[in-house]
Scaffold this active site. Structure first.
Site, short mmCIF file in Angstrom:
data_model
loop_
_atom_site.label_atom_id
_atom_site.label_comp_id
_atom_site.label_asym_id
_atom_site.label_seq_id
_atom_site.Cartn_x
_atom_site.Cartn_y
_atom_site.Cartn_z
N PRO A 1 33.40 -35.07 -55.56
CA PRO A 1 34.30 -34.16 -56.29
C PRO A 1 34.40 -32.82 -55.57
O PRO A 1 33.38 -32.29 -55.12
CB PRO A 1 33.65 -34.02 -57.66
CG PRO A 1 32.27 -34.54 -57.54
CD PRO A 1 32.20 -35.41 -56.32
N GLY B 1 35.01 -28.74 -55.01
CA GLY B 1 34.75 -27.50 -55.76
C GLY B 1 33.60 -27.60 -56.73
O GLY B 1 33.53 -26.86 -57.70
N SER B 2 32.67 -28.54 -56.50
CA SER B 2 31.55 -28.71 -57.45
C SER B 2 30.20 -28.46 -56.79
O SER B 2 29.16 -28.80 -57.35
CB SER B 2 31.60 -30.12 -58.03
OG SER B 2 31.54 -31.05 -56.98
N LEU C 1 29.04 -29.88 -54.04
CA LEU C 1 28.45 -31.07 -53.42
C LEU C 1 28.90 -31.26 -51.97
O LEU C 1 28.72 -32.34 -51.40
CB LEU C 1 28.74 -32.32 -54.26
CG LEU C 1 28.19 -32.28 -55.69
CD1 LEU C 1 28.51 -33.58 -56.43
CD2 LEU C 1 26.69 -32.02 -55.71
N GLY C 2 29.46 -30.23 -51.38
CA GLY C 2 29.70 -30.24 -49.93
C GLY C 2 30.93 -31.03 -49.49
O GLY C 2 30.96 -31.53 -48.36
N SER D 1 33.92 -29.91 -48.73
CA SER D 1 34.62 -29.23 -47.64
C SER D 1 33.87 -29.44 -46.32
O SER D 1 34.48 -29.73 -45.28
CB SER D 1 34.71 -27.73 -47.99
OG SER D 1 35.04 -26.99 -46.85
N ALA D 2 32.54 -29.33 -46.36
CA ALA D 2 31.74 -29.55 -45.14
C ALA D 2 31.88 -30.99 -44.66
O ALA D 2 31.98 -31.24 -43.45
CB ALA D 2 30.27 -29.22 -45.41
N ALA D 3 31.90 -31.96 -45.60
CA ALA D 3 32.04 -33.37 -45.20
C ALA D 3 33.38 -33.59 -44.51
O ALA D 3 33.45 -34.33 -43.52
CB ALA D 3 31.91 -34.27 -46.43
N ASP E 1 25.26 -27.20 -45.39
CA ASP E 1 26.13 -28.32 -45.78
C ASP E 1 26.56 -29.13 -44.57
O ASP E 1 26.54 -30.37 -44.60
CB ASP E 1 27.38 -27.79 -46.49
CG ASP E 1 27.07 -27.16 -47.84
OD1 ASP E 1 25.89 -26.88 -48.10
OD2 ASP E 1 28.02 -26.95 -48.62
C1 MEV Z 1 25.37 -22.70 -51.88
O1 MEV Z 1 25.57 -24.11 -51.82
C2 MEV Z 1 24.02 -22.33 -51.39
C3 MEV Z 1 23.70 -20.84 -51.38
O2 MEV Z 1 22.34 -20.72 -51.00
C4 MEV Z 1 24.59 -20.07 -50.41
C5 MEV Z 1 24.28 -20.33 -48.92
O3 MEV Z 1 23.26 -20.91 -48.57
O4 MEV Z 1 25.11 -19.89 -48.07
C6 MEV Z 1 23.85 -20.21 -52.76
#
Ligand code: MEV
Length: 328
Positions: free
Chosen positions: A88, A90-91, A93-94, A96-98, A141
């Site tokens: 999903p 914007g939740s 769970l990465g 955008s990075a994936a 991520d």
């Molecule tokens: C966000 O997924 C994780 C944070 O530690 C931010 C970051 O590491 O850049 C809140």
């Protein structure tokens, strides 16, 4: 490169943070795991550059165009990209990075087929994420999605994990550097159950809120150090395959994050619901919304409890593959 590009299909996993979010911004260690949930990108030769049927533009797809221009050059023969998957967006769970990891791997594979260089993919994807986030993305991520398994990030080489590489990034606040490690915990029948509040809270706002708290109350840096100590304890427990101790450390980490002010009533409701059937439970990611994660031996009971409390559920095993090229 040549006139015709081959077709390629790549997938990359989402991630969840087991220990150390927020404290990692101040150099403390953090532990993230690749999820079963993945994002797949297919790339095929086409008359013009597109993504899911729309024109690929730098304004709408800064990560993808940056990766394409860096790996293939802007003059490369055009391709049609299609994205699908079950992370999903914007939740926390990465997703955008994936997407950046899968796109980087796909473009590299298009440029020259051969074994995947996950360090190069993670590097490119991190630069793309940072470029689109005013230079402030940590490599957590992107490295977790590229490497898979369990990844540890720290400002120092950690004795308890296998060091992989150093990532450095010029940021608006000066150069930052991270040591990236892989952890290979013994396999066991434990599951992660993720509960999504469905509320989107911007990571940048959550990170800024912690910075403001620390500026106003410098003594609260002790809370950040306490999260770092729990993360180190958690990663040692993971190495031993002692999942009861991993769970305890997760719950302790949650209490510290709540005290830091980054949880939310909705996250607390899901955490409370999941706790009785779990080894450990905590919010995961920036907080304020997004997801919580439970480590459990009984994923059915934990999922039901989270759903009854209003959360959307995803279940994942612990040791999942990183970026992968698929045979067509
Ligand atoms: C966000 O997924 C994780 C944070 O530690 C931010 C970051 O590491 O850049 C809140």
């Amino acid at each position: 490169m040549g006139a015709t590009a081959p077709s390629v299909v790549v997938s990359a996993p989402g991630k969840c943070i087991l220990f150390g979010e927020h404290a990692v911004v101040y150099g403390q260690p953090a532990v993230a795991v690749a999820l079963e949930q993945r994002l797949e990108v297919s790339m095929r030769p086409a008359g013009s550059w597109s993504i899911d049927g729309s024109a690929l533009t730098a304004e709408r797809h800064p990560h993808i165009t940056m990766l394409r221009d860096t790996v293939l050059g802007a003059e490369a023969p055009p391709m049609a990209l299609h994205v699908r998957g079950d992370i999903p967006s914007g939740s926390g769970l990465g997703s955008s990075a994936a997407l950046s990891v899968a796109a980087a791997a796909g473009f590299l594979q298009t440029a020259s087929s051969g074994p995947l260089d996950t360090a190069a993919i993670a590097h490119l994807a991190h630069l793309a994420e940072a470029g689109a986030q005013a230079g402030r993305a940590s490599p957590m991520d992107t490295s977790t999605s590229a490497e898979g398994g369990v990844v540890v990030l720290s400002d120092q080489v950690e004795d308890d994990a296998k060091w992989l590489y150093t990532r450095t990034l010029p940021t608006p606040e000066g150069d930052r550097s991270w040591e990236i490690h892989a952890l290979r915990p013994p396999e066991q029948a434990v599951h992660l159950v993720l509960g999504n509040t469905g509320i989107h809270a911007a990571t940048s706002a959550q990170v800024a809120m912690v910075a403001k708290t620390l500026a106003a109350h410098p003594e609260r840096m002790r809370d950040i150090e306490a999260i770092g100590a729990v993360a180190r304890r958690g990663l040692r427990a993971l190495m031993r395959g002692d999942y009861e101790a991993v769970g305890h450390a997760m719950t302790e980490n949650h209490v510290l994050l709540r005290h830091l002010g980054v949880s939310s009533p909705e996250l607390e409701a899901l955490v409370r619901a999941a706790a009785p059937s779990s080894l450990g439970v905590k919010m995961t990611g920036a907080g304020g919304g997004g997801c919580m994660v439970a480590l459990t031996l009984d994923p059915v009971a934990t999922s039901q409890a989270i759903e009854l409390a209003g959360g959307r559920v995803l279940v994942s095993s612990l040791l999942n593959a990183g970026v992968h090229i698929h045979d067509e």
